[in-house]
Design a protein around this motif. Sequence first.
Motif, PDB file in Angstrom:
ATOM      1  N   MET A   1       0.847  -1.191   0.000  1.00  0.00           N
ATOM      2  CA  MET A   1       0.000   0.000   0.000  1.00  0.00           C
ATOM      3  C   MET A   1       0.886   1.245   0.000  1.00  0.00           C
ATOM      4  N   LYS A   2       0.533   2.189  -0.853  1.00  0.00           N
ATOM      5  CA  LYS A   2       1.332   3.414  -0.984  1.00  0.00           C
ATOM      6  C   LYS A   2       0.682   4.543  -0.193  1.00  0.00           C
ATOM      7  N   VAL A   3       1.490   5.183   0.665  1.00  0.00           N
ATOM      8  CA  VAL A   3       0.967   6.261   1.501  1.00  0.00           C
ATOM      9  C   VAL A   3       1.777   7.526   1.283  1.00  0.00           C
ATOM     10  N   ALA A   4       1.143   8.647   1.598  1.00  0.00           N
ATOM     11  CA  ALA A   4       1.814   9.946   1.529  1.00  0.00           C
ATOM     12  C   ALA A   4       1.539  10.690   2.830  1.00  0.00           C
ATOM     13  N   ILE A   5       2.401  11.621   3.166  1.00  0.00           N
ATOM     14  CA  ILE A   5       2.285  12.379   4.411  1.00  0.00           C
ATOM     15  C   ILE A   5       2.338  13.858   4.084  1.00  0.00           C
ATOM     16  N   VAL A   6       1.341  14.619   4.565  1.00  0.00           N
ATOM     17  CA  VAL A   6       1.383  16.069   4.437  1.00  0.00           C
ATOM     18  C   VAL A   6       1.540  16.650   5.835  1.00  0.00           C
ATOM     19  N   GLY A   7       2.643  17.362   6.035  1.00  0.00           N
ATOM     20  CA  GLY A   7       3.012  17.871   7.348  1.00  0.00           C
ATOM     21  C   GLY A   7       4.204  17.096   7.872  1.00  0.00           C
ATOM     22  N   CYS A   8       5.395  17.690   7.772  1.00  0.00           N
ATOM     23  CA  CYS A   8       6.626  16.958   8.077  1.00  0.00           C
ATOM     24  C   CYS A   8       7.240  17.355   9.415  1.00  0.00           C
ATOM     25  N   GLY A   9       6.391  17.794  10.351  1.00  0.00           N
ATOM     26  CA  GLY A   9       6.852  18.114  11.694  1.00  0.00           C
ATOM     27  C   GLY A   9       6.896  16.877  12.572  1.00  0.00           C
ATOM     28  N   GLY A  29       5.348   9.721  -0.948  1.00  0.00           N
ATOM     29  CA  GLY A  29       5.379  11.168  -1.078  1.00  0.00           C
ATOM     30  C   GLY A  29       5.293  11.835   0.269  1.00  0.00           C
ATOM     31  N   VAL A  30       6.030  12.933   0.423  1.00  0.00           N
ATOM     32  CA  VAL A  30       5.954  13.748   1.637  1.00  0.00           C
ATOM     33  C   VAL A  30       5.853  15.198   1.197  1.00  0.00           C
ATOM     34  N   CYS A  31       5.065  15.986   1.945  1.00  0.00           N
ATOM     35  CA  CYS A  31       4.765  17.343   1.513  1.00  0.00           C
ATOM     36  C   CYS A  31       4.796  18.307   2.686  1.00  0.00           C
ATOM     37  N   ASP A  32       5.431  19.454   2.470  1.00  0.00           N
ATOM     38  CA  ASP A  32       5.452  20.523   3.468  1.00  0.00           C
ATOM     39  C   ASP A  32       5.947  21.786   2.773  1.00  0.00           C
ATOM     40  N   THR A  33       5.494  22.931   3.276  1.00  0.00           N
ATOM     41  CA  THR A  33       5.988  24.194   2.716  1.00  0.00           C
ATOM     42  C   THR A  33       7.371  24.543   3.241  1.00  0.00           C
ATOM     43  N   ASP A  34       7.795  23.876   4.301  1.00  0.00           N
ATOM     44  CA  ASP A  34       9.135  24.081   4.849  1.00  0.00           C
ATOM     45  C   ASP A  34      10.102  23.168   4.091  1.00  0.00           C
ATOM     46  N   ARG A  35      10.937  23.758   3.261  1.00  0.00           N
ATOM     47  CA  ARG A  35      11.807  22.956   2.391  1.00  0.00           C
ATOM     48  C   ARG A  35      12.768  22.078   3.179  1.00  0.00           C
ATOM     49  N   GLU A  36      13.267  22.591   4.281  1.00  0.00           N
ATOM     50  CA  GLU A  36      14.224  21.813   5.066  1.00  0.00           C
ATOM     51  C   GLU A  36      13.555  20.580   5.671  1.00  0.00           C
ATOM     52  N   LEU A  37      12.361  20.769   6.242  1.00  0.00           N
ATOM     53  CA  LEU A  37      11.655  19.650   6.848  1.00  0.00           C
ATOM     54  C   LEU A  37      11.283  18.594   5.819  1.00  0.00           C
ATOM     55  N   GLU A  58      -1.517  14.049  -7.339  1.00  0.00           N
ATOM     56  CA  GLU A  58      -1.585  13.676  -8.749  1.00  0.00           C
ATOM     57  C   GLU A  58      -0.454  12.762  -9.181  1.00  0.00           C
ATOM     58  N   GLN A  59       0.727  12.931  -8.600  1.00  0.00           N
ATOM     59  CA  GLN A  59       1.924  12.293  -9.142  1.00  0.00           C
ATOM     60  C   GLN A  59       2.477  11.136  -8.312  1.00  0.00           C
ATOM     61  N   SER A  60       2.187  11.085  -7.011  1.00  0.00           N
ATOM     62  CA  SER A  60       2.867  10.104  -6.151  1.00  0.00           C
ATOM     63  C   SER A  60       2.299   8.692  -6.274  1.00  0.00           C
ATOM     64  N   GLY A  61       1.050   8.572  -6.704  1.00  0.00           N
ATOM     65  CA  GLY A  61       0.424   7.252  -6.756  1.00  0.00           C
ATOM     66  C   GLY A  61      -0.047   6.759  -5.401  1.00  0.00           C
ATOM     67  N   CYS A  62      -0.155   7.646  -4.417  1.00  0.00           N
ATOM     68  CA  CYS A  62      -0.534   7.236  -3.069  1.00  0.00           C
ATOM     69  C   CYS A  62      -1.998   6.788  -3.023  1.00  0.00           C
ATOM     70  N   GLU A  63      -2.289   5.878  -2.110  1.00  0.00           N
ATOM     71  CA  GLU A  63      -3.655   5.417  -1.857  1.00  0.00           C
ATOM     72  C   GLU A  63      -4.199   5.965  -0.547  1.00  0.00           C
ATOM     73  N   VAL A  64      -3.296   6.366   0.334  1.00  0.00           N
ATOM     74  CA  VAL A  64      -3.645   6.866   1.669  1.00  0.00           C
ATOM     75  C   VAL A  64      -2.845   8.129   1.927  1.00  0.00           C
ATOM     76  N   VAL A  65      -3.471   9.104   2.605  1.00  0.00           N
ATOM     77  CA  VAL A  65      -2.765  10.322   2.980  1.00  0.00           C
ATOM     78  C   VAL A  65      -2.858  10.518   4.484  1.00  0.00           C
ATOM     79  N   SER A  66      -1.715  10.682   5.140  1.00  0.00           N
ATOM     80  CA  SER A  66      -1.674  11.085   6.544  1.00  0.00           C
ATOM     81  C   SER A  66      -1.670  12.606   6.601  1.00  0.00           C
ATOM     82  N   VAL A  67      -2.646  13.168   7.319  1.00  0.00           N
ATOM     83  CA  VAL A  67      -2.730  14.615   7.490  1.00  0.00           C
ATOM     84  C   VAL A  67      -2.221  14.931   8.890  1.00  0.00           C
ATOM     85  N   THR A  68      -0.980  15.399   8.953  1.00  0.00           N
ATOM     86  CA  THR A  68      -0.334  15.693  10.241  1.00  0.00           C
ATOM     87  C   THR A  68       0.033  17.176  10.307  1.00  0.00           C
TER      88      THR A  68
END
Length: 334
Positions: A1-9, A29-37, A58-68
Amino acid sequence: MKVAIVGCGGLGNVHASCYAQIPGVTVVGVCDTDRELVQQMAERTGATAYESFDDMLEQSGCEVVSVTLPSFLHKPFSIKAAQAGKHVICEKPIALNLEDAADMIRVCEENNVRLFVGHVVRFFPEYAQMHDKIKQGALGRVGVAHAKRIGSHPGERRHWFKEDDKSGGVVIDLMIHDIDFLRWSIGEVKSVFGFRKVEGFVDYATATLVFENGAVANVEAHWGYPGPFTTAAEIAGSSGVIRSDSSKTISLQVRKAASESSSGPFVDIPQSPGYRSPFQLEISHFIECIRDSKESLVTARDAYKALEIGLAIEESARSGQAVLLNHSAQEGSR
C-alpha cells in the motif's frame, strides 16, 4: 500500500516511523511548505518531496494520505485528499468546529474513502485495559471518574497552539483525549460544566461531565505545568476502583471490592503490559482496516462526538452555565 504524508513536523515523523514498520506499506510522497523539513523526511523515507499538495496527490500514486498538519488545516487537506480518491488518516482533533467535521465525514463518504482520526489514547495499553475492565463489569456500575492530562505549553515552541482558532486551545487539543476515552468507556455524555483560565503560557481547564447512565466525571487539562508531562485516570464503580497514573512505576492498578472470602478489604491486581508504541498500534490498525474493510476501533463519528463535547465545555466556560448535549446532531459513521 502506498501512503503519503502532508506535514513533516513532529507527528509527521511519527507517522513515517510507523509506516516503516508495517510490511507492504511504502511512503511514496511527503509534503510541506518548509523545504528543510520536507527534504529531511524525504531522505529519511526514500519518498519524493513535494512542496505542492496537489502535485503529490496527482503524481505520487498514493492510496492513503496522513494529514499531520496544524488542526486548523485538517479540513481543507482531508477533503482535497478524499476528493482525489485517497483514504485519510488525520490527526486529532478531527476539526475545530462541528460543521467542518461533518463536511469531512460527508465528503469521505461521497468519495467512498475511509476517514480515520488519531485518538491515540485508545491504543495506550493502560487505557485499553481500563476500558476493557469497565466493559467486562469488573467495577460494577460506574459512578465517578477522574482524569487529568498536564504538561508544558506547546505554544512555547509552535506559536499557533496559543491561538484558539488554530489549535482549539487546551480543551480541544489536550482534554479531548480524555473526553474520547471516557465516552468510549462509560457512554454518552448528557451535560457538561466547564471552566477555563488562560494567562500567558498557562492554559488550564476543568470540566464536569454527566453521562446518560448517571455517572459523573471530572476532567482536568493543563498547559504550562512546570513539571513533566503526566496523565492519570481513576474510575470508581459499585464493585471496585481502577486507576492509572503515568507518574507511578506500575502502569495500572485495579482495586477490587472485598468479597466475603477475601482476607482483606481489597485485592490489588497490578498490571504491567508489554510496551509497543501506541502510535504504531494505531497506524497499523488503520491500515489493517483499509486492507480488510474492517470497522475501526475509533470512528470518524467518535471523533465528531469528542469534538462536540469539547466545544460544549468551551461554551460552558464562556457562559458559566451547564450545557446540555444535543444528541440529534450530525451522526457520522465512518
